[in-house]
Write an enzyme that holds these catalytic residues in place. Structure first.
Site, PDB file in Angstrom:
ATOM      1  NE  ARG A 157     -25.843 -49.221 -44.420  1.00  0.00           N
ATOM      2  CZ  ARG A 157     -25.830 -47.927 -44.122  1.00  0.00           C
ATOM      3  NH1 ARG A 157     -24.743 -47.367 -43.668  1.00  0.00           N
ATOM      4  NH2 ARG A 157     -26.913 -47.207 -44.242  1.00  0.00           N
ATOM      5  CG  ASP A 162     -23.703 -45.701 -47.024  1.00  0.00           C
ATOM      6  OD1 ASP A 162     -24.954 -45.677 -47.104  1.00  0.00           O
ATOM      7  OD2 ASP A 162     -23.059 -45.015 -46.213  1.00  0.00           O
ATOM      8  CE  LYS A 182     -47.250 -50.266 -48.763  1.00  0.00           C
ATOM      9  NZ  LYS A 182     -47.303 -51.498 -47.974  1.00  0.00           N
ATOM     10  CG  HIS A 228     -48.065 -56.520 -53.327  1.00  0.00           C
ATOM     11  ND1 HIS A 228     -48.002 -55.761 -52.195  1.00  0.00           N
ATOM     12  CD2 HIS A 228     -48.657 -57.673 -52.958  1.00  0.00           C
ATOM     13  CE1 HIS A 228     -48.517 -56.433 -51.188  1.00  0.00           C
ATOM     14  NE2 HIS A 228     -48.928 -57.590 -51.617  1.00  0.00           N
ATOM     15  CE  LYS A 259     -52.356 -59.424 -53.171  1.00  0.00           C
ATOM     16  NZ  LYS A 259     -51.713 -60.572 -52.550  1.00  0.00           N
ATOM     17  CD  GLU A 304     -51.628 -58.489 -43.631  1.00  0.00           C
ATOM     18  OE1 GLU A 304     -50.663 -59.111 -44.078  1.00  0.00           O
ATOM     19  OE2 GLU A 304     -51.540 -57.338 -43.174  1.00  0.00           O
ATOM     20  CG  ASP A 361     -48.242 -51.662 -44.025  1.00  0.00           C
ATOM     21  OD1 ASP A 361     -47.353 -51.565 -44.895  1.00  0.00           O
ATOM     22  OD2 ASP A 361     -48.570 -52.748 -43.507  1.00  0.00           O
ATOM     23  CG  HIS A 366     -52.032 -52.827 -50.445  1.00  0.00           C
ATOM     24  ND1 HIS A 366     -51.168 -52.558 -51.478  1.00  0.00           N
ATOM     25  CD2 HIS A 366     -51.260 -53.368 -49.468  1.00  0.00           C
ATOM     26  CE1 HIS A 366     -49.938 -52.927 -51.137  1.00  0.00           C
ATOM     27  NE2 HIS A 366     -49.976 -53.413 -49.918  1.00  0.00           N
ATOM     28  CE  LYS A 423     -49.205 -55.908 -40.558  1.00  0.00           C
ATOM     29  NZ  LYS A 423     -49.169 -56.679 -41.823  1.00  0.00           N
TER      30      LYS A 423
END
Ligand code: BG6
Length: 485
Positions: free
Chosen positions: A46, A89, A144, A174, A178, A212, A231, A236, A336
């Site tokens: 932008r 934009d 995603k 993704h 892998k 993670e 998420d 995944h 996490k």
């Protein structure tokens, strides 16, 4: 397979976190390996940006995210000739003329990568269409999560489908890029040894963990709206589950693979009502120690509401209602700030029916096949052997198939594989619309239930393996997560 040149790659969100951290490093590495021919890579932003300032930013990102041994001045010079910023934009659907001026009038191999929130997908498609930028050969890559529930995902999907045919739409997950996930396909379907055991007769249960050690980092704005369920779990974890549980596809072709994956999603036993409290665990990290340093609770992270109810951990017991998997629980979890960064699929075989040895722990000595996706990748088979010496004592032993041991080549990053495939027009490792909808259909009742009963996530100490309820989820069934066994 080769990328058809000339190609044009237009990255929306081109100066964002994903593009700088993953996409541009992956493209650079493809170029360095001689797999990315000359083409045009436009990063949409932008804010107006001069070419040199733009290149300086990209180079700084490569210095941070590409291993020094692979970052060479001559290679960078060559790669940088493909790159340019494009000021736009994205929400101004009538303002795409300037972008058209930077692209070819012909129907070239054009890939438009939407590394933005999915609320921008419709305006971007509309804007591209208004400026006649969608040809028969154009492909669109969607990041995603697509939508926040089934209804919004359907709406976005229908909108995108007004501009692109399904064959042109590449929904990225993704994890499918892998290397070990693809190796899982090979191990399953190129070895009769495993396939003959791959069912409820021989398998006791399967665990899939994406742990993670990092926290929310600088992504609170995004993460607060999303949480671990949307998420990581909806995409995944469920995709990994599909790869582990699907029937052998008849060929390694896009729809043959996706047909089998979607069957798994359709066969997922719904978890609704009371069963949600019993079978799904929701957690949020508290203060603790991560990688040796003290870390704050999620609620104290910059940008997070101090009373946030967003979950940073989910564990669930999932069942697949079909002939192959009836009665085999799949325990899935992601979080996490867990004890370590580790993504593993652990297939636990049934214990031996009768032991002639003095086994104290028949169940924990049962064979396990462990696929480790990261940080180091490899496969290990846990067997039993005789302890050397007098007597007949039995001990566990590991048979390791570590690709790093017998392969000198660099293991490509997931995004390298997927960007290459999208530029080649191979959608096998991307998600089809029906897979996406089935995943949301299964997840929706869980998220709605949490909202209805205002379920607070259970706190867990940063640097641990998640809340106590996650351990209990397996303990109730007489099992332990593998790191505890
Ligand atoms: C992304 C999530 O899709 O995957 C992030 O949005 C997460 O929250 C990341 O950190 C993990 O990916 P990887 O490849 O590092 O395991």
């Amino acid at each position: 397979m080769q990328i058809e040149a000339p190609y044009e790659l237009v990255i929306f969100g081109g100066m964002g976190d994903l593009a700088q951290r993953k996409l541009l490093p992956a493209l650079y590495l493809l170029y360095r390996d001689g797999r990315l021919p000359a083409g045009k890579i436009l990063c949409v932003t932008r804010q107006p940006l001069e070419q040199q300032a733009f290149l300086d930013t990209v180079l700084a990102a490569l210095k941070t995210h590409v291993a020094t041994e692979y970052l060479e001045e001559a290679q960078w010079q060559g790669f940088s000739e493909f790159l340019a910023p494009a000021t736009l934009d994205a929400s101004d659907v009538d303002g795409y003329g300037a972008l058209a001026g930077l692209l070819s009038d012909d129907d070239v191999n054009r890939v438009v990568y939407l590394a933005t929130g999915s609320d921008l997908f419709t305006p971007i498609c509309q804007g591209l269409s208004n400026a006649n930028l969608i040809g028969k050969s154009t492909k669109v890559v969607l990041e995603k999560p697509i939508g926040h529930d089934l209804e919004s995902a359907l709406a976005i999907n229908n909108d995108v489908a007004r501009f692109f045919e399904e064959r042109q739409i590449y929904r990225i997950d993704h994890y499918l890029g892998k290397e070990t996930v693809q190796n899982l396909l090979v191990l399953r379907f190129a070895n009769s040894l495993f396939e003959s055991q791959w069912n409820q007769h021989y398998i006791d249960h399967i665990e899939i963990t994406i742990g993670e050690s990092i926290g929310v980092e600088k992504r609170a704005g995004f993460y607060e709206q999303v949480g671990a369920m949307r998420d990581m779990f909806q995409n995944h974890l469920l995709q990994l589950l599909c790869i582990v549980a699907m029937e052998p596809p008849s060929k390694l072709e896009t729809d043959a693979v996706r047909d089998e994956k979607v069957k798994v999603l359709r066969a997922l036993k719904p978890i609704v009502g009371e069963a949600i409290n019993r079978n799904v665990v929701r957690g949020q990290y508290d203060a603790g120690v991560s990688d040796g340093a003290p870390v704050p609770p999620y609620r104290d992270e910059p940008g997070v509401h101090h009373k946030s109810n967003t979950e940073t951990f989910v564990a669930a017991k999932v069942e697949i209602d079909n002939w192959r998997w009836a009665g085999v629980p799949f325990y899935l979890r992601t979080g996490k700030r867990m004890a370590e960064r580790a993504t593993e699929i652990v297939v636990s075989f049934k214990e031996i029916p009768h032991s002639i040895f003095p086994l104290q722990h028949k169940n924990t000595m049962a064979n396990k096949l462990v696929f480790r996706l990261q940080p180091d990748e490899g496969v290990r088979l846990m067997l039993c052997e005789k302890r050397v010496g007098p007597g007949m004592s039995v001990r566990p032993m590991n048979l390791s198939l570590n690709p790093a041991n017998h392969r000198k080549a660099r293991v490509p990053e997931a995004y390298e594989r997927l960007l290459f495939d999208a530029l080649c027009g191979n959608a096998t490792l991307f998600v089809r619309d029906d897979e996406l909808m089935e995943a949301w259909r299964w997840i929706d009742p869980i998220i709605s239930h949490w909202q209805e009963v205002d379920l607070r996530p259970e706190p867990y100490t940063s640097g641990s393996y998640g809340p106590a309820a996650s351990t209990l989820l397996l303990a109730r069934d007489g099992r332990l997560w593998v790191e505890n066994s």
